[in-house]
Design a protein around this motif. Structure first.
Motif, PDB file in Angstrom:
ATOM      1  N   SER A 277       0.816  -1.215   0.000  1.00  0.00           N
ATOM      2  CA  SER A 277       0.000   0.000   0.000  1.00  0.00           C
ATOM      3  C   SER A 277       0.848   1.262   0.000  1.00  0.00           C
ATOM      4  O   SER A 277       0.383   2.334  -0.372  1.00  0.00           O
ATOM      5  CB  SER A 277      -0.947   0.006   1.204  1.00  0.00           C
ATOM      6  N   SER A 278       2.116   1.154   0.399  1.00  0.00           N
ATOM      7  CA  SER A 278       3.008   2.328   0.372  1.00  0.00           C
ATOM      8  C   SER A 278       3.618   2.523  -1.007  1.00  0.00           C
ATOM      9  O   SER A 278       4.362   3.485  -1.220  1.00  0.00           O
ATOM     10  CB  SER A 278       4.132   2.153   1.405  1.00  0.00           C
ATOM     11  N   ALA A 279       3.330   1.600  -1.948  1.00  0.00           N
ATOM     12  CA  ALA A 279       3.872   1.613  -3.314  1.00  0.00           C
ATOM     13  C   ALA A 279       5.359   1.300  -3.336  1.00  0.00           C
ATOM     14  O   ALA A 279       6.061   1.665  -4.281  1.00  0.00           O
ATOM     15  CB  ALA A 279       3.589   2.931  -4.023  1.00  0.00           C
ATOM     16  N   THR A 280       5.847   0.591  -2.318  1.00  0.00           N
ATOM     17  CA  THR A 280       7.237   0.159  -2.335  1.00  0.00           C
ATOM     18  C   THR A 280       7.401  -0.946  -3.364  1.00  0.00           C
ATOM     19  O   THR A 280       6.428  -1.464  -3.915  1.00  0.00           O
ATOM     20  CB  THR A 280       7.681  -0.330  -0.939  1.00  0.00           C
ATOM     21  N   ASP A 281       8.642  -1.344  -3.628  1.00  0.00           N
ATOM     22  CA  ASP A 281       8.913  -2.347  -4.649  1.00  0.00           C
ATOM     23  C   ASP A 281       8.446  -3.729  -4.210  1.00  0.00           C
ATOM     24  O   ASP A 281       8.269  -4.016  -3.024  1.00  0.00           O
ATOM     25  CB  ASP A 281      10.416  -2.396  -4.947  1.00  0.00           C
ATOM     26  N   ALA A 282       8.257  -4.606  -5.172  1.00  0.00           N
ATOM     27  CA  ALA A 282       7.736  -5.949  -4.910  1.00  0.00           C
ATOM     28  C   ALA A 282       8.674  -6.762  -4.036  1.00  0.00           C
ATOM     29  O   ALA A 282       8.228  -7.525  -3.172  1.00  0.00           O
ATOM     30  CB  ALA A 282       7.506  -6.675  -6.236  1.00  0.00           C
ATOM     31  N   TYR A 283       9.981  -6.606  -4.234  1.00  0.00           N
ATOM     32  CA  TYR A 283      10.946  -7.399  -3.470  1.00  0.00           C
ATOM     33  C   TYR A 283      10.851  -7.095  -1.975  1.00  0.00           C
ATOM     34  O   TYR A 283      10.925  -8.013  -1.142  1.00  0.00           O
ATOM     35  CB  TYR A 283      12.369  -7.137  -3.988  1.00  0.00           C
ATOM     36  N   SER A 284      10.682  -5.832  -1.633  1.00  0.00           N
ATOM     37  CA  SER A 284      10.555  -5.456  -0.225  1.00  0.00           C
ATOM     38  C   SER A 284       9.287  -6.040   0.387  1.00  0.00           C
ATOM     39  O   SER A 284       9.288  -6.534   1.524  1.00  0.00           O
ATOM     40  CB  SER A 284      10.540  -3.934  -0.079  1.00  0.00           C
ATOM     41  N   ALA A 285       8.188  -5.992  -0.373  1.00  0.00           N
ATOM     42  CA  ALA A 285       6.913  -6.500   0.136  1.00  0.00           C
ATOM     43  C   ALA A 285       6.964  -8.011   0.354  1.00  0.00           C
ATOM     44  O   ALA A 285       6.503  -8.533   1.375  1.00  0.00           O
ATOM     45  CB  ALA A 285       5.787  -6.143  -0.826  1.00  0.00           C
ATOM     46  N   TYR A 286       7.537  -8.746  -0.597  1.00  0.00           N
ATOM     47  CA  TYR A 286       7.596 -10.204  -0.479  1.00  0.00           C
ATOM     48  C   TYR A 286       8.583 -10.635   0.600  1.00  0.00           C
ATOM     49  O   TYR A 286       8.369 -11.633   1.287  1.00  0.00           O
ATOM     50  CB  TYR A 286       7.958 -10.835  -1.823  1.00  0.00           C
ATOM     51  N   HIS A 440      -2.591 -10.591  -3.914  1.00  0.00           N
ATOM     52  CA  HIS A 440      -3.035  -9.578  -2.953  1.00  0.00           C
ATOM     53  C   HIS A 440      -2.241  -8.283  -3.090  1.00  0.00           C
ATOM     54  O   HIS A 440      -2.789  -7.190  -2.900  1.00  0.00           O
ATOM     55  CB  HIS A 440      -2.909 -10.126  -1.522  1.00  0.00           C
ATOM     56  N   ARG A 441      -0.946  -8.380  -3.406  1.00  0.00           N
ATOM     57  CA  ARG A 441      -0.156  -7.159  -3.613  1.00  0.00           C
ATOM     58  C   ARG A 441      -0.748  -6.336  -4.746  1.00  0.00           C
ATOM     59  O   ARG A 441      -0.944  -5.125  -4.624  1.00  0.00           O
ATOM     60  CB  ARG A 441       1.299  -7.514  -3.916  1.00  0.00           C
ATOM     61  N   MET A 442      -1.047  -6.997  -5.855  1.00  0.00           N
ATOM     62  CA  MET A 442      -1.579  -6.266  -7.007  1.00  0.00           C
ATOM     63  C   MET A 442      -2.980  -5.732  -6.742  1.00  0.00           C
ATOM     64  O   MET A 442      -3.324  -4.631  -7.185  1.00  0.00           O
ATOM     65  CB  MET A 442      -1.535  -7.151  -8.250  1.00  0.00           C
ATOM     66  N   GLU A 443      -3.786  -6.485  -5.991  1.00  0.00           N
ATOM     67  CA  GLU A 443      -5.119  -5.990  -5.644  1.00  0.00           C
ATOM     68  C   GLU A 443      -5.012  -4.757  -4.758  1.00  0.00           C
ATOM     69  O   GLU A 443      -5.799  -3.812  -4.879  1.00  0.00           O
ATOM     70  CB  GLU A 443      -5.918  -7.083  -4.941  1.00  0.00           C
ATOM     71  N   GLU A 444      -4.015  -4.731  -3.887  1.00  0.00           N
ATOM     72  CA  GLU A 444      -3.828  -3.583  -2.992  1.00  0.00           C
ATOM     73  C   GLU A 444      -3.344  -2.365  -3.765  1.00  0.00           C
ATOM     74  O   GLU A 444      -3.822  -1.248  -3.566  1.00  0.00           O
ATOM     75  CB  GLU A 444      -2.824  -3.938  -1.887  1.00  0.00           C
ATOM     76  N   ILE A 445      -2.393  -2.579  -4.677  1.00  0.00           N
ATOM     77  CA  ILE A 445      -1.822  -1.452  -5.434  1.00  0.00           C
ATOM     78  C   ILE A 445      -2.829  -0.852  -6.402  1.00  0.00           C
ATOM     79  O   ILE A 445      -3.012   0.371  -6.468  1.00  0.00           O
ATOM     80  CB  ILE A 445      -0.574  -1.913  -6.225  1.00  0.00           C
ATOM     81  N   TYR A 446      -3.507  -1.727  -7.149  1.00  0.00           N
ATOM     82  CA  TYR A 446      -4.375  -1.241  -8.222  1.00  0.00           C
ATOM     83  C   TYR A 446      -5.842  -1.131  -7.813  1.00  0.00           C
ATOM     84  O   TYR A 446      -6.623  -0.481  -8.494  1.00  0.00           O
ATOM     85  CB  TYR A 446      -4.261  -2.159  -9.448  1.00  0.00           C
ATOM     86  N   GLY A 447      -6.203  -1.779  -6.709  1.00  0.00           N
ATOM     87  CA  GLY A 447      -7.594  -1.743  -6.275  1.00  0.00           C
ATOM     88  C   GLY A 447      -7.823  -0.723  -5.179  1.00  0.00           C
ATOM     89  O   GLY A 447      -8.390   0.355  -5.411  1.00  0.00           O
TER      90      GLY A 447
END
Length: 472
Positions: A277-286, A440-447
């Motif tokens: 949700s902070s729009a950080t990079d995917a690697y950090s989130a995973y 879920h990451r993509m749903e959070e970013i784009y949804g």
């Protein structure tokens, strides 16, 4: 100015030093409050009730606080009737499809189903054959690690947890991506597929390399086979070749499917959504999601179940005797046996009440292989624990709350039957869950498209400032 010379040669496991903080810690009058204060947080249950704060983001009835909307999955374990929880049979639905249907159809057709679930989670729809083939080809093309990665990543680092290794490995992959901060849909899908392709190899390499170094031999890591499914790829690396059967790969495929996704409210998925949700990079989130899954209150529970099963087998003489098994379970609950925690690991769930559909599927598909491997009696003992534990727990704790087995009751036994080392149980969980985290990451970013920022009520007392020289 003096300089510290850095030794860039990587030491062996035996040469590496670690810091024992307990040995270097000195509790003096000057440090006592520092160490005491951290453990003396003055909160209690009454304070949470007074401020109407949902501790652990849980309602008073144990249900989760609603934090968002999702089309990805639904974890059903009860109904709410007039505000009261009414137990119900468990059901896991992924993008509208029952997990039991997804697993059973793949098994009946003698094909691997995990990749189908990956496509379903990322695209929101079941794939056609050509789309599924294209997904498999894309993942297969990414299995080799980037040039220079293995030499930079300390795969044999002395570590108590391969989950920690995985988390660092994911963060390092950021450096091998030309556009790592790109959060466009195409790039997000590519990162997710690349991690699905590479994480099994990273985890297995970390395990086999460390074991080889400890045993004074060279590790053998076979080259990926393009036609292999995720399950076959994992077994190929673990067995350092192709010494596995189709039935073994099919059972591992079931485990991957069951672990692929389990709702947005579980701790690791929510952690992934918070960072995303902070729009950080995917690697950090995973990497954060992996750190969450490592915890013993989350994905790390399966090792506890394995240890408990071994303890029961050792101390119960007649495995087929209900009375003897129930008596030992009672000792465990009374803190007189096993680890003294008073917990029967693998029993109970935050959502499921009458049944966990994943545990039911594990039981069903593991039975055949257990018999083939001569482990039928051990399997029957686990079934007996599942059948007897709920009533024993109700008798000891004096509650009428419904209790069912969760997937962890069978996970360790199945992985052990497949020859998976215990330190890879939770990493394999992470490998499978990557698909759900990505969705879920993509749903959070784009949804939702808004940073998650909940509030905390302050319960501190306000004090006047005292100059340093006047403090007693």
């Amino acid at each position: 100015m003096s300089m510290i010379e850095l030794n860039m040669d990587r030491p062996s496991i035996a040469e590496r030093s670690t810091v024992n903080f307990a040995e270097t810690r000195s509790i003096t009058p000057a440090t006592k409050r520092l160490y005491d204060g951290a453990a003396m947080v003055p909160y209690n249950e009454a304070l949470f009730r007074e401020h109407n704060v949902k501790r652990g983001l849980r309602n008073a009835d144990g249900s989760g606080v609603v934090a968002g909307l999702t089309r990805i999955s639904d974890v059903h374990g009860y109904n709410k009737v007039d505000g009261v929880l009414v137990p119900d049979e468990g059901k896991l639905t992924i993008c509208g499809y029952d997990i039991e249907d997804l697993v059973s159809h793949a098994q009946e057709e003698q094909r691997f189903g995990y990749e189908e679930i990956v496509f379903l989670l990322l695209a929101g729809e079941l794939p056609r054959q050509d789309e599924l083939d294209a997904l498999r080809e894309r993942v297969a093309s990414m299995r080799m690690l980037p040039k220079g990665y293995v030499s930079e990543f300390p795969i044999s680092t002395k570590s108590k947890s391969i989950m920690n290794v995985l988390s660092r490995a994911v963060l390092l992959l950021y450096a091998f991506d030309e556009t790592p901060d790109d959060i466009s849909p195409a790039h997000e899908v590519d990162v997710a597929l690349s991690l699905l392709a590479r994480l099994p190899r990273i985890a297995a390499i970390a395990h086999t390399t460390r074991q080889a170094e400890l045993e004074g031999r060279r590790a053998h890591v076979p080259r990926p086979v393009a036609s292999y499914s995720m399950a076959e790829t994992i077994l190929q690396i673990l067995r350092e070749g192709e010494d596995f059967t189709h039935d073994e790969a099919m059972l591992l495929d079931v485990m991957l499917m069951l672990h692929a996704e389990h709702g947005g409210g579980n701790n690791s998925t929510f952690a992934c959504r918070v960072l995303s949700s902070s729009a950080t990079d995917a690697y950090s989130a995973y990497s954060a999601a992996i750190g969450s899954l490592k915890g013993p209150r989350h994905g790390g529970a399966n090792s506890k179940v394995t240890a408990m099963h071994a303890d029961i087998r050792e101390h119960v003489r007649r495995w087929d005797d209900d009375g003897e098994v129930a008596g030992y379970l009672m000792k465990i609950l009374n803190r007189e046996a096993f680890d003294g925690s008073g917990l029967i690991y693998g029993m109970g769930h935050a959502v499921y009440t009458l049944s966990d559909p994943r545990a039911k599927l594990c039981r069903h598909y593991a039975r055949k292989l257990a018999e083939e491997k001569g482990l039928g009696e051990e399997f029957a003992l686990i079934e007996r624990v599942e059948r007897l534990a709920p009533q024993v727990m109700r008798d000891v704790r004096g509650t009428d709350k419904p209790i069912c087995a969760n997937i962890d009751l069978y996970t360790g036994f199945i992985y052990n039957m497949l020859g998976v080392p215990e330190d890879l149980y939770t990493p394999l969980f992470a490998v499978a869950r990557m698909a759900g985290w990505a969705a879920h990451r993509m749903e959070e970013i784009y949804g939702a498209n808004r940073i998650i920022r909940p509030a905390y009520n302050s319960v501190m007392t306000y004090e006047p400032y005292v100059p340093l020289a006047e403090r007693g």
